[in-house]
Structure formats: C-alpha cells, structure tokens
Design a protein around this motif. Structure first.
Motif, short mmCIF file in Angstrom:
data_model
loop_
_atom_site.label_atom_id
_atom_site.label_comp_id
_atom_site.label_asym_id
_atom_site.label_seq_id
_atom_site.Cartn_x
_atom_site.Cartn_y
_atom_site.Cartn_z
N UNK A 163 0.83 -1.21 0.00
CA UNK A 163 0.00 0.00 0.00
C UNK A 163 0.86 1.26 0.00
N UNK A 164 1.90 1.29 0.85
CA UNK A 164 2.79 2.45 0.92
C UNK A 164 3.47 2.68 -0.44
N UNK A 175 -2.10 10.32 5.57
CA UNK A 175 -2.07 11.04 6.85
C UNK A 175 -2.06 10.00 7.98
N UNK A 176 -1.81 10.46 9.20
CA UNK A 176 -1.81 9.54 10.35
C UNK A 176 -3.17 8.88 10.50
N UNK A 177 -4.24 9.64 10.29
CA UNK A 177 -5.59 9.09 10.40
C UNK A 177 -5.84 8.04 9.31
N UNK A 178 -5.45 8.34 8.09
CA UNK A 178 -5.60 7.39 6.98
C UNK A 178 -4.75 6.15 7.21
N UNK A 185 -7.98 -1.83 8.55
CA UNK A 185 -8.65 -2.52 7.43
C UNK A 185 -7.82 -3.73 6.97
N UNK A 186 -6.51 -3.54 6.86
CA UNK A 186 -5.63 -4.64 6.44
C UNK A 186 -5.70 -5.75 7.48
#
Length: 186
Positions: A163-164, A175-178, A185-186
């Motif tokens: 993902x990164x 973002x930190x929240x995302x 989720x993962x």
C-alpha cells in the motif's frame, strides 16, 4: 545460464523445455502478475517467439454442444502460440454441470501441449485444493506440468508495504488518520 548454454551449442531451446506450470493460491497473491512476468522472461530468453499472454477461463475453452469443445480449445491455443495461455480458475473446467465438456477441453489441451511442445506455454491457476483436484481429473494432466508454484497469502506487513509503495508511486503519503484506518482494514 541454461538458455545461453543451448544457444552456444546450437541446440533448439524451444524443444528442450516445457513452459507449462501450475500456479496455486488464493486470489490477490500475484498469480496473474507473475504469469505476465514469466511470459516476458521466456521471450527474453528466446524460449517464446512473441511472449504475449492470452487470458482465458473455462468458458473460453468449452462449447455448449457436442463436438465443438475441441475446436474451441484449439482456437484459443492457436492464439497463444509463441506466448503463454493463462487459464485462471482452471479447475472450473472439471467441476459442475458442464464437467463432461470441460473434460473434453482438458483432453484437447493435453494433446495440444504435446503436439506443440516448445511453441507455447500453459499456466493453469486457482485455489490450491481445487487445483490439486483438477490435476487428478485426467491421468495425463499432472505429468504435463513441469512446475508447480504455491503462492502464499501476503502478511499484514507485506500488504502495508504494498500500500505504501502504491501511494509513493502516485506521489502521495497517507495522513496519520488514513494510515491508522488502513492498518485496521488490512
């Protein structure tokens, strides 16, 4: 190295190797992606003339009436000549209500694999248990595939890294929240 050795000794590399493989694993583990990469590698090594890939499933090989399945299977193999025929969920050929037609398609594939050895490759893919059962449906099927690959599920850490990398390719950074939400989720 083997490819180079055959070329240096003027031996026909196309007849020396079988490019037929079985890919087993869950969806999303990279079977289709690896098949595409392998077709390019085989082309670069001179083992495939064109190195293209033909994606197929059971419906592309099986006809709905007697006598047409072999013809349909031969047509798709003809399109794959010089490349790879990738049959996803190949086990569907021998399961369910049309399994009689599917078994005819398998028998036709076996004949094409032998008659055109070195001219194309077949990669059959699907869930591990289903593929193991599929290979047992015809006594000659298992022996036609030289390579069996088991694709393991990705770990949570590997999925995060993927993902990164996908974000970075787009010039993004979560973002930190995302990041927190995605990890949950993962």
């Amino acid at each position: 190295k083997l490819s180079r050795y055959y070329r240096e000794n003027n031996r026909d590399i196309l007849k020396a190797f079988s490019m037929h493989s079985v890919f087993m694993g869950n969806p999303g583990t990279g079977k289709t992606t690896v098949a595409r990469i392998i077709s390019k590698i085989y082309k670069a090594l001179g083992m495939l003339e064109r190195g293209h890939i033909i994606d197929a499933d059971g419906g592309d090989l099986v006809a709905g009436y007697v006598g047409q399945t072999s013809l349909k299977t031969k047509e798709i193999v003809a399109k794959a000549m010089g490349g790879i025929l990738f049959i996803d969920e190949a086990y569907a050929l021998t399961e369910g209500s049309n399994s009689g037609f599917g078994r005819k398609a398998v028998a036709s594939l076996i004949k094409e694999m032998e008659d055109h050895r070195g001219e194309f490759g077949i990669i059959v893919a699907g869930y591990t248990k289903n593929m193991q059962d599929f290979l047992e449906t015809n006594p000659g099927l298992k022996s036609r595939f030289d390579q069996n690959f088991l694709f393991q599920d990705f770990s949570e850490e590997e999925l995060w890294d993927i993902a990164v990398n996908m974000y970075e390719e787009k010039g993004l950074q979560p973002s930190k929240e995302a990041e927190s939400h995605l990890k949950i989720h993962i």
